[in-house]
Motif scaffolding. Sequence first.
Motif, mmCIF file in Angstrom:
data_model
loop_
_atom_site.group_PDB
_atom_site.id
_atom_site.type_symbol
_atom_site.label_atom_id
_atom_site.label_comp_id
_atom_site.label_asym_id
_atom_site.label_seq_id
_atom_site.Cartn_x
_atom_site.Cartn_y
_atom_site.Cartn_z
ATOM 1 N N ALA A 137 -39.737 -16.933 77.699
ATOM 2 C CA ALA A 137 -39.843 -18.275 77.152
ATOM 3 C C ALA A 137 -40.875 -19.108 77.915
ATOM 4 O O ALA A 137 -41.686 -19.822 77.315
ATOM 5 N N GLY A 138 -40.833 -19.009 79.241
ATOM 6 C CA GLY A 138 -41.764 -19.783 80.058
ATOM 7 C C GLY A 138 -43.210 -19.406 79.813
ATOM 8 O O GLY A 138 -44.079 -20.281 79.675
ATOM 9 N N GLU A 139 -43.496 -18.112 79.768
ATOM 10 C CA GLU A 139 -44.864 -17.660 79.525
ATOM 11 C C GLU A 139 -45.324 -18.031 78.118
ATOM 12 O O GLU A 139 -46.462 -18.447 77.921
ATOM 13 N N TYR A 140 -44.418 -17.893 77.143
ATOM 14 C CA TYR A 140 -44.805 -18.209 75.771
ATOM 15 C C TYR A 140 -45.158 -19.687 75.626
ATOM 16 O O TYR A 140 -46.184 -20.044 75.029
ATOM 17 N N VAL A 141 -44.318 -20.555 76.184
ATOM 18 C CA VAL A 141 -44.572 -22.002 76.093
ATOM 19 C C VAL A 141 -45.848 -22.369 76.839
ATOM 20 O O VAL A 141 -46.687 -23.135 76.338
ATOM 21 N N SER A 142 -46.006 -21.804 78.038
ATOM 22 C CA SER A 142 -47.174 -22.129 78.852
ATOM 23 C C SER A 142 -48.474 -21.699 78.186
ATOM 24 O O SER A 142 -49.429 -22.474 78.072
ATOM 25 N N VAL A 143 -48.510 -20.449 77.728
ATOM 26 C CA VAL A 143 -49.734 -19.926 77.129
ATOM 27 C C VAL A 143 -49.969 -20.531 75.746
ATOM 28 O O VAL A 143 -51.113 -20.728 75.330
ATOM 29 N N SER A 144 -48.895 -20.872 75.040
ATOM 30 C CA SER A 144 -49.051 -21.549 73.747
ATOM 31 C C SER A 144 -49.689 -22.911 73.930
ATOM 32 O O SER A 144 -50.529 -23.334 73.123
ATOM 33 N N SER A 145 -49.295 -23.617 74.991
ATOM 34 C CA SER A 145 -49.899 -24.915 75.284
ATOM 35 C C SER A 145 -51.386 -24.760 75.558
ATOM 36 O O SER A 145 -52.206 -25.564 75.121
ATOM 37 N N GLN A 146 -51.728 -23.697 76.292
ATOM 38 C CA GLN A 146 -53.140 -23.417 76.558
ATOM 39 C C GLN A 146 -53.881 -23.127 75.256
ATOM 40 O O GLN A 146 -55.001 -23.606 75.041
ATOM 41 N N ALA A 147 -53.255 -22.326 74.391
ATOM 42 C CA ALA A 147 -53.884 -21.985 73.110
ATOM 43 C C ALA A 147 -54.076 -23.226 72.241
ATOM 44 O O ALA A 147 -55.107 -23.383 71.567
ATOM 45 N N ASP A 148 -53.087 -24.132 72.249
ATOM 46 C CA ASP A 148 -53.203 -25.370 71.471
ATOM 47 C C ASP A 148 -54.358 -26.225 71.973
ATOM 48 O O ASP A 148 -55.104 -26.814 71.183
ATOM 49 N N THR A 149 -54.498 -26.298 73.292
ATOM 50 C CA THR A 149 -55.582 -27.079 73.878
ATOM 51 C C THR A 149 -56.942 -26.490 73.507
ATOM 52 O O THR A 149 -57.879 -27.213 73.155
#
Length: 229
Positions: free
Chosen positions: A63-75
């Motif tokens: 969950a932590g990696e998905y949220v973190s990397v998803s935020s990066q992808a959104d940016t």
Amino acid sequence: MSHIEMHRSHRVGWLRAAVLGANDGIVSTASLIIGVAAASTTHNSIILAGVAGLVAGAMSMAAGEYVSVSSQADTESADLAIEKKSLEEDIEFEKKELAEIYEARGVEPLLARQVAEQLMEHDALGAHARDEIGISETGNARPIQAALSSAGTFTIGAALPLVVAWAVPLHLLIILVALFSLILLALLGALAARAGGASMMIGAIRVAFWGSLAMAITAGVGSVFGVVA
């Protein structure tokens, strides 16, 4: 004879997630097992705590990696959308901007302009993504890959000290789990350093040091609460 250079930067994304997952799996589960064992509880309770830690930790890592990397992808997506709009509205300004980037890196003004124009004719958005924003193909955020890699390697890492705890007698559990986990951490640090082209010795020492510190502190906490109980 041709000269071939082996670069490792393309490994950074998955290597970071994999090493982080395995390291956390070993450290957190071994520390949990040692802490519970230091509290003078039963063998079955220790194993149950270890299994619970493995499942919870794997889900947390994913969950932590998905949220973190998803935020990066959104940016990254938002930055690319801004750049795409700018390219559509003022292509000449974008050529000038890209040329100035190359000039700042030491390219002569005329050549910098030519390079900017040719690169933008081939892939304008890609050129600005790489050289203006800093988004490269090898560094693209991949949330699912990062989540699965972290969860999988955490599970593998956590299972190793758990198997040792299950297999050894209770009176040897703390010392053997700690010793086995430190050996695994040192190997993991060395392998990760080798894959990244860094010093294997430094990688092994760094990971083993922090792992031993975590286990020592957790053992101390377990002992204190075991005495209090």
